[in-house]
Design an enzyme around this catalytic site. Structure first.
Site, PDB file in Angstrom:
ATOM      1  N   ASP A 213      58.656 109.454   7.568  1.00  0.00           N
ATOM      2  CA  ASP A 213      58.159 108.759   8.763  1.00  0.00           C
ATOM      3  C   ASP A 213      59.088 108.995   9.954  1.00  0.00           C
ATOM      4  OD1 ASP A 213      55.986 107.872   7.394  1.00  0.00           O
ATOM      5  OD2 ASP A 213      56.921 105.967   6.803  1.00  0.00           O
ATOM      6  N   CYS A 214      60.399 109.054   9.657  1.00  0.00           N
ATOM      7  CA  CYS A 214      61.351 109.239  10.769  1.00  0.00           C
ATOM      8  C   CYS A 214      61.649 110.712  11.045  1.00  0.00           C
ATOM      9  CB  CYS A 214      62.630 108.449  10.510  1.00  0.00           C
ATOM     10  SG  CYS A 214      63.294 108.653   8.865  1.00  0.00           S
ATOM     11  N   TYR A 215      61.408 111.550  10.058  1.00  0.00           N
ATOM     12  CA  TYR A 215      61.605 113.002  10.236  1.00  0.00           C
ATOM     13  C   TYR A 215      60.312 113.711   9.813  1.00  0.00           C
ATOM     14  CZ  TYR A 215      66.616 112.034  10.660  1.00  0.00           C
ATOM     15  OH  TYR A 215      67.840 111.579  11.070  1.00  0.00           O
TER      16      TYR A 215
END
Lengths: 401, 137
Positions: A139-141
């Site tokens: 989700d963050c990368y």
């Protein structure tokens, strides 16, 4: 008269320090005597330039937009795989890493023309390399793929980190078998056809400080044409081996782990290297200053090639089978003469480490110190010495239940 | 009948790059070829390095045909070249060279290469750790 590193540094700052190489000090002490030489000379510089496989570099390549998590993914630099088992955009590239499609020794003897060491050399030379990566996406990368050119200037950090360099003595490799063999000690001709060795002898850092009395953790050094530091004892650091009366080990002994900013290093002192039938690596230039703190320290720096002995080992049988057999011991003076005698046979010798390179490194370091550009450091902790009781262990296998 | 095998460098002029020259060497002169290096672009000049083998009489006829067609023939002089800037002066080549083309200057311990003593055995080319020895056709 004993000196301190702080006193020597004061002289360096004023441009008054007397700095000579480990070759030059031998004659100076002969002429002036040990006591006067110890008084007059402040620093002795050493050098070595040879293939050192335990070398590598780690890079922080910066964050892409959108971000990609290289950690846990796959990263290739010019098709050479880098290690990604660390944070999102840090990778480690080892000198001996090979492209996945390298035939290795399937086509024997393999050529190993390009690997991690060559990538490091190209990066240091300022060339662009291809960074190709795949990741699993989070989700963050979210990004899963990356293909870009990258140079050392584009990176946040490019750090050379070598976990075992500057070996204190090494084997002389020969081949007793009747076939040619391809080793990390070079191509060895059958039936004692040649003998290869690899140290700079009387110029080598750890031969000039055999008990690690001045070289310790935090020692500032010449590394790959720039400045580096001794980070720790190197792997396989083995101080408790057989030593001569002069304290010099007669077997492979101490090693150094070294670290430094790759961005200020030079490609002529970090050379991608290939060993036919064995693999690829990096030839590394290292120079270590030895502060002449006392007559005792000076005496160690007077060691000559005639007083340093290396074991001759058969790389066809004894070495690969981990047998302790040593054929004989030979001095570096004899090795440098071009031929040695083993089992009654005249054997021509060759070196894998570069003596002219070592001379140049010791000379460059000398100039840096004389010009006041390079101050000495006080070690923050000593390297484990003979008293440490370190025993070098082979891997004794145990069955997995 | 004596057989012959030679390595040749063939330079093709622009007008010949569309001609099946090598095919004719096989078909009309019964020669065997092994291409070592080729750079032929139709409509431009071409270069072909090949080993040509066969009976001496056929070989001579084949070479005559090539010359008459306009192909410029150069016998291959392979050359081992020392890339000094790549050389770290380690010395790994010294004991491998069968003709003593490499030597160590005793004082500086720098390696030197004497091309005149080189017989192009190529042993040094792959065994030189920094790959400072290069083979040129």
């Amino acid at each position: 008269m004993a000196k301190t590193i702080a006193e020597i540094n004061e002289k360096i700052k004023k441009g008054q320090a007397v700095v000579v190489t480990a070759e030059e000090i031998i004659d100076i002490a002969k002429k002036k005597g040990i006591s006067q030489a110890a008084n007059e000379v402040d620093v002795v510089t050493t050098g070595t330039f040879g293939p050192m496989c335990s070398s590598g570099a780690y890079f922080n390549v910066g964050h892409t937009k959108p971000r990609i998590k290289l950690g846990g993914g796959k990263v290739y630099l010019n098709d050479v795989p880098a290690y990604t088992g660390v944070a999102a955009v840090d990778v480690f590239l080892g000198a001996t890493a090979l492209p996945d499609d390298d035939p290795k020794n399937r086509i024997y003897p393999g050529e190993f023309r390009y690997g991690g060491g060559h990538v490091i050399e190209e990066l240091v030379a300022g060339k662009d390399v291809r960074l190709v990566a795949t990741a699993y996406g989070t989700d963050c990368y979210p990004r899963r793929k990356l293909e870009t050119l990258i140079s050392i200037k584009d990176m946040n950090e490019a750090v050379l980190f070598n976990m075992r360099n500057a070996y204190q003595n090494y084997n002389v490799a020969v081949n007793l078998s009747d076939r040619i063999i391809y080793t990390y000690m070079g191509v060895l001709k059958p039936k004692l056809g040649n003998a290869n060795y690899s140290t700079s002898g009387q110029l080598s850092p750890l031969f000039n400080d055999p008990y690690y009395k001045t070289i310790g953790i935090g020692t500032k050094i010449f590394l790959g044409g720039g400045i580096g530091y001794v980070a720790w004892q190197g792997t396989q650091h083995n101080p408790s081996v057989l030593r001569g009366d002069n304290g010099v080990p007669r077997r492979g002994a101490g090693t150094l782990a070294v670290i430094g900013d790759l961005k200020q290093m030079k490609p002529e002192w970090l050379v991608g290297t290939s060993f036919l039938g064995y693999g690829c690596t990096l030839t590394v230039g290292i120079g270590v200053p030895i502060p002449v703190l006392s007559e005792e320290i000076l005496r160690y720096t007077l060691v000559t090639d005639a007083e340093i002995f290396a074991p001759v080992v058969d790389y066809a049988e004894a070495y690969p089978q981990r047998k302790p057999d040593i054929l004989t011991e030979i001095s570096y003076a004899e090795l440098k003469s071009g031929t040695i005698k083993v089992q009654g046979q005249e054997v021509p010798t060759a070196s894998l480490s570069s003596y002219p390179g070592a001379v140049e490194i010791a000379g460059i370091l000398k100039e840096w110190i004389k010009k006041g550009e390079f101050l000495l450091t006080e070690p923050v902790a000593p390297l484990p010495g003979v008293e440490s009781g370190i025993v070098f262990k082979p891997l004794e296998e145990r069955p997995i239940p | 009948m004596a057989t012959v095998s030679k390595r040749l460098v063939l330079h093709f002029p622009k007008r010949l790059t569309n001609e099946p020259i090598v095919y004719k060497l096989v078909k009309d002169f019964d020669l065997e070829f092994n291409i070592l290096k080729a750079s032929v672009t139709p409509g431009e000049e071409g270069l072909l390095v090949m080993e040509l083998a066969g009976e001496q009489r056929s070989y001579d006829k084949g070479v005559k045909y090539l010359t008459e067609t306009g192909v410029k023939i150069q016998s291959l002089s392979q050359d081992v070249v020392w890339n000094e800037s790549r050389c770290t002066h380690c010395g790994a080549c010294i004991t491998l060279c069968p003709t003593g083309a490499f030597s160590v200057e005793p004082k500086t311990r720098k390696v030197t290469f004497d091309n005149n003593k080189c017989v192009v055995c190529e042993l040094c080319v792959k065994a030189c750790p920094p790959r400072a020895m290069e083979l040129y056709f």
